[in-house]
Design a protein around this motif. Structure first.
Motif, PDB file in Angstrom:
ATOM      1  N   ALA A  81      -1.715  26.852   8.675  1.00 42.46           N
ATOM      2  CA  ALA A  81      -1.567  26.974   7.219  1.00 42.46           C
ATOM      3  C   ALA A  81      -2.680  26.237   6.493  1.00 42.46           C
ATOM      4  N   LEU A  82      -3.123  25.137   7.061  1.00 44.00           N
ATOM      5  CA  LEU A  82      -4.217  24.384   6.458  1.00 44.00           C
ATOM      6  C   LEU A  82      -5.536  25.132   6.593  1.00 44.00           C
ATOM      7  N   ALA A  83      -5.777  25.716   7.761  1.00 43.03           N
ATOM      8  CA  ALA A  83      -7.035  26.397   8.023  1.00 43.03           C
ATOM      9  C   ALA A  83      -7.113  27.761   7.346  1.00 43.03           C
ATOM     10  N   ALA A  84      -5.987  28.482   7.306  1.00 40.57           N
ATOM     11  CA  ALA A  84      -5.989  29.861   6.804  1.00 40.57           C
ATOM     12  C   ALA A  84      -4.668  30.136   6.090  1.00 40.57           C
ATOM     13  N   PRO A  85      -4.502  29.615   4.868  1.00 37.71           N
ATOM     14  CA  PRO A  85      -3.215  29.745   4.172  1.00 37.71           C
ATOM     15  C   PRO A  85      -2.825  31.185   3.858  1.00 37.71           C
ATOM     16  N   GLN A  86      -3.760  32.120   3.950  1.00 33.44           N
ATOM     17  CA  GLN A  86      -3.431  33.522   3.668  1.00 33.44           C
ATOM     18  C   GLN A  86      -2.695  34.196   4.811  1.00 33.44           C
ATOM     19  N   ILE A  87      -2.697  33.582   5.995  1.00 26.48           N
ATOM     20  CA  ILE A  87      -2.019  34.165   7.150  1.00 26.48           C
ATOM     21  C   ILE A  87      -0.523  33.890   7.043  1.00 26.48           C
ATOM     22  N   THR A  88       0.265  34.936   7.167  1.00 25.22           N
ATOM     23  CA  THR A  88       1.721  34.782   7.086  1.00 25.22           C
ATOM     24  C   THR A  88       2.279  34.455   8.465  1.00 25.22           C
ATOM     25  N   THR A  89       3.233  33.545   8.510  1.00 29.93           N
ATOM     26  CA  THR A  89       3.777  33.089   9.783  1.00 29.93           C
ATOM     27  C   THR A  89       5.292  32.993   9.726  1.00 29.93           C
ATOM     28  N   VAL A  90       5.898  33.000  10.908  1.00 31.89           N
ATOM     29  CA  VAL A  90       7.319  32.717  11.061  1.00 31.89           C
ATOM     30  C   VAL A  90       7.457  31.820  12.280  1.00 31.89           C
ATOM     31  N   THR A  91       8.414  30.907  12.242  1.00 33.73           N
ATOM     32  CA  THR A  91       8.589  29.967  13.341  1.00 33.73           C
ATOM     33  C   THR A  91      10.025  30.019  13.851  1.00 33.73           C
ATOM     34  N   LEU A  92      10.148  29.997  15.179  1.00 36.75           N
ATOM     35  CA  LEU A  92      11.451  29.977  15.838  1.00 36.75           C
ATOM     36  C   LEU A  92      11.506  28.778  16.766  1.00 36.75           C
ATOM     37  N   GLY A  93      12.474  27.906  16.546  1.00 38.55           N
ATOM     38  CA  GLY A  93      12.720  26.808  17.457  1.00 38.55           C
ATOM     39  C   GLY A  93      13.910  27.110  18.344  1.00 38.55           C
ATOM     40  N   GLN A  94      13.838  26.659  19.593  1.00 40.16           N
ATOM     41  CA  GLN A  94      14.976  26.795  20.503  1.00 40.16           C
ATOM     42  C   GLN A  94      15.318  25.413  21.047  1.00 40.16           C
ATOM     43  N   TYR A  95      16.599  25.078  20.975  1.00 44.13           N
ATOM     44  CA  TYR A  95      17.064  23.745  21.333  1.00 44.13           C
ATOM     45  C   TYR A  95      18.234  23.843  22.297  1.00 44.13           C
ATOM     46  N   GLU A  96      18.442  22.774  23.015  1.00 43.94           N
ATOM     47  CA  GLU A  96      19.608  22.656  23.876  1.00 43.94           C
ATOM     48  C   GLU A  96      20.646  21.772  23.202  1.00 43.94           C
ATOM     49  N   MET A  97      21.853  22.285  23.082  1.00 40.54           N
ATOM     50  CA  MET A  97      23.029  21.550  22.599  1.00 40.54           C
ATOM     51  C   MET A  97      23.049  21.342  21.084  1.00 40.54           C
ATOM     52  N   ALA A  98      21.934  20.948  20.479  1.00 43.97           N
ATOM     53  CA  ALA A  98      21.921  20.691  19.031  1.00 43.97           C
ATOM     54  C   ALA A  98      20.495  20.753  18.512  1.00 43.97           C
ATOM     55  N   ALA A  99      20.358  21.155  17.255  1.00 45.91           N
ATOM     56  CA  ALA A  99      19.057  21.179  16.592  1.00 45.91           C
ATOM     57  C   ALA A  99      18.895  19.920  15.749  1.00 45.91           C
ATOM     58  N   PRO A 100      17.661  19.531  15.442  1.00 46.88           N
ATOM     59  CA  PRO A 100      17.470  18.360  14.590  1.00 46.88           C
ATOM     60  C   PRO A 100      17.925  18.641  13.163  1.00 46.88           C
ATOM     61  N   ASP A 101      18.166  17.607  12.443  1.00 52.18           N
ATOM     62  CA  ASP A 101      18.549  17.720  11.040  1.00 52.18           C
ATOM     63  C   ASP A 101      17.622  16.794  10.234  1.00 52.18           C
ATOM     64  N   PRO A 102      16.755  17.340   9.360  1.00 53.13           N
ATOM     65  CA  PRO A 102      16.706  18.741   8.939  1.00 53.13           C
ATOM     66  C   PRO A 102      16.044  19.639   9.985  1.00 53.13           C
ATOM     67  N   ALA A 103      16.305  20.927   9.866  1.00 53.63           N
ATOM     68  CA  ALA A 103      15.665  21.893  10.746  1.00 53.63           C
ATOM     69  C   ALA A 103      14.170  21.916  10.457  1.00 53.63           C
ATOM     70  N   LEU A 104      13.379  22.100  11.494  1.00 53.17           N
ATOM     71  CA  LEU A 104      11.931  22.009  11.358  1.00 53.17           C
ATOM     72  C   LEU A 104      11.242  23.360  11.511  1.00 53.17           C
ATOM     73  N   THR A 105      12.035  24.419  11.668  1.00 51.41           N
ATOM     74  CA  THR A 105      11.478  25.760  11.822  1.00 51.41           C
ATOM     75  C   THR A 105      12.210  26.715  10.882  1.00 51.41           C
ATOM     76  N   ASP A 106      11.630  27.899  10.685  1.00 51.48           N
ATOM     77  CA  ASP A 106      12.262  28.888   9.803  1.00 51.48           C
ATOM     78  C   ASP A 106      13.603  29.347  10.362  1.00 51.48           C
ATOM     79  N   PHE A 107      13.629  29.590  11.665  1.00 54.06           N
ATOM     80  CA  PHE A 107      14.845  30.006  12.353  1.00 54.06           C
ATOM     81  C   PHE A 107      14.997  29.164  13.610  1.00 54.06           C
ATOM     82  N   TRP A 108      16.231  29.004  14.055  1.00 56.47           N
ATOM     83  CA  TRP A 108      16.418  28.295  15.310  1.00 56.47           C
ATOM     84  C   TRP A 108      17.647  28.801  16.030  1.00 56.47           C
ATOM     85  N   ILE A 109      17.618  28.604  17.351  1.00 56.68           N
ATOM     86  CA  ILE A 109      18.707  28.992  18.235  1.00 56.68           C
ATOM     87  C   ILE A 109      19.090  27.767  19.059  1.00 56.68           C
ATOM     88  N   VAL A 110      20.382  27.531  19.178  1.00 52.52           N
ATOM     89  CA  VAL A 110      20.890  26.451  20.024  1.00 52.52           C
ATOM     90  C   VAL A 110      21.556  27.067  21.246  1.00 52.52           C
TER      91      VAL A 110
END
Length: 264
Positions: free
Chosen positions: A221-250
């Protein structure tokens, strides 16, 4: 302007959402998708493969492959064993190739890119500055700027915990620098892949690298803010709070040996 862009790059997602694997079927419409994983979790790779089938990327960027390894990727392959052999996966230190193979099967026509930082390059950071080691434009990816004191401290704490609090304290700044280098390299190669193929691009990496506040998406985002992105985090048992990605799966955790045993 530099600090304004930094603030933009390190912002947390406005609407982070927990999803089930079914939600991966509609994960599309972006230039670059950062798909996180716990490396030795077979289910996480199956989820990544499911997302890839929805995204239909023209390029796959792997944290696990060097540029040289990716260059050896054949245009076609017969099975997991032949592809692993071509990529020289065995002996790389990554989990069994069989659990990664579904990712390749999900996009057999995609161009393969490697974004692994070679060991000698990572080691150089314990005696050299980040801009001198990074092979791209360090300023574009924010590597010419020091971290704030709170962020540096938070990152060093995470590195200590990730290594079972067994590392000497004086090594932690170097470990943080290596993490920053890996994030920037993932971002650099993702941008290159988008330029060369037109995208979409999928980046396969550990969930720690896909966090929006300071991972590879922030560097891109810093190098090329015009590029659109999506982020998926995958966690075991629990996700961090606050969530650090657009979507996540536990998911459930996989059975594994005590990772701290090696440090004892």
């Amino acid at each position: 302007m530099k600090w304004a862009l930094l603030s933009l790059a390190f912002a947390l997602p406005a609407q982070a959402t927990e999803i089930t694997p079914d939600g991966l079927d509609s994960l599309s419409g972006f230039d670059v998708a950062f798909l996180g994983e716990v490396h030795d979790h077979p289910g996480h790779h199956l989820n990544q493969a499911r997302a890839i089938r929805a995204i239909e990327p023209l390029a796959l960027v792997f944290e696990m492959l060097t540029e040289a390894q990716a260059a050896r990727a054949p245009s076609t392959w017969d099975n997991a064993e032949s592809l692993a052999s071509a990529l020289e996966w065995d002996g790389s230190g990554w989990p069994d190739f069989a659990i990664y193979y579904p990712i390749f099967q999900a996009a057999p026509e995609a161009r393969i890119y490697g974004a692994a930082v070679p060991r000698d390059q990572a080691r150089a950071l314990f005696g050299q500055a980040l801009p001198d080691v990074f092979e791209g434009d360090a300023e574009r990816f924010g590597l010419d700027q020091p971290l704030s004191a709170p962020e540096q401290a938070a990152r060093e704490t995470l590195q200590a915990e990730a290594h079972c609090n067994a590392l000497p304290v004086d090594l932690l700044p170097g470990m943080v620098a290596v993490q920053r280098l890996r994030d920037a390299e993932l971002a650099r190669v993702a941008e290159l892949a988008l330029h060369e193929t037109g995208g979409p691009v999928v980046v396969i990496t550990g969930t720690g690298h896909v966090r929006r506040d300071w991972g590879a998406p922030a560097a891109l985002a810093l190098a090329a803010p015009q590029i659109t992105t999506v982020t998926l985090g995958q966690y075991e048992m629990a996700a961090p709070d606050p969530a650090l990605t657009d979507f996540w799966i536990v998911t459930d955790a996989v059975a594994r040996d005590d990772p701290c045993a090696a440090f004892q």
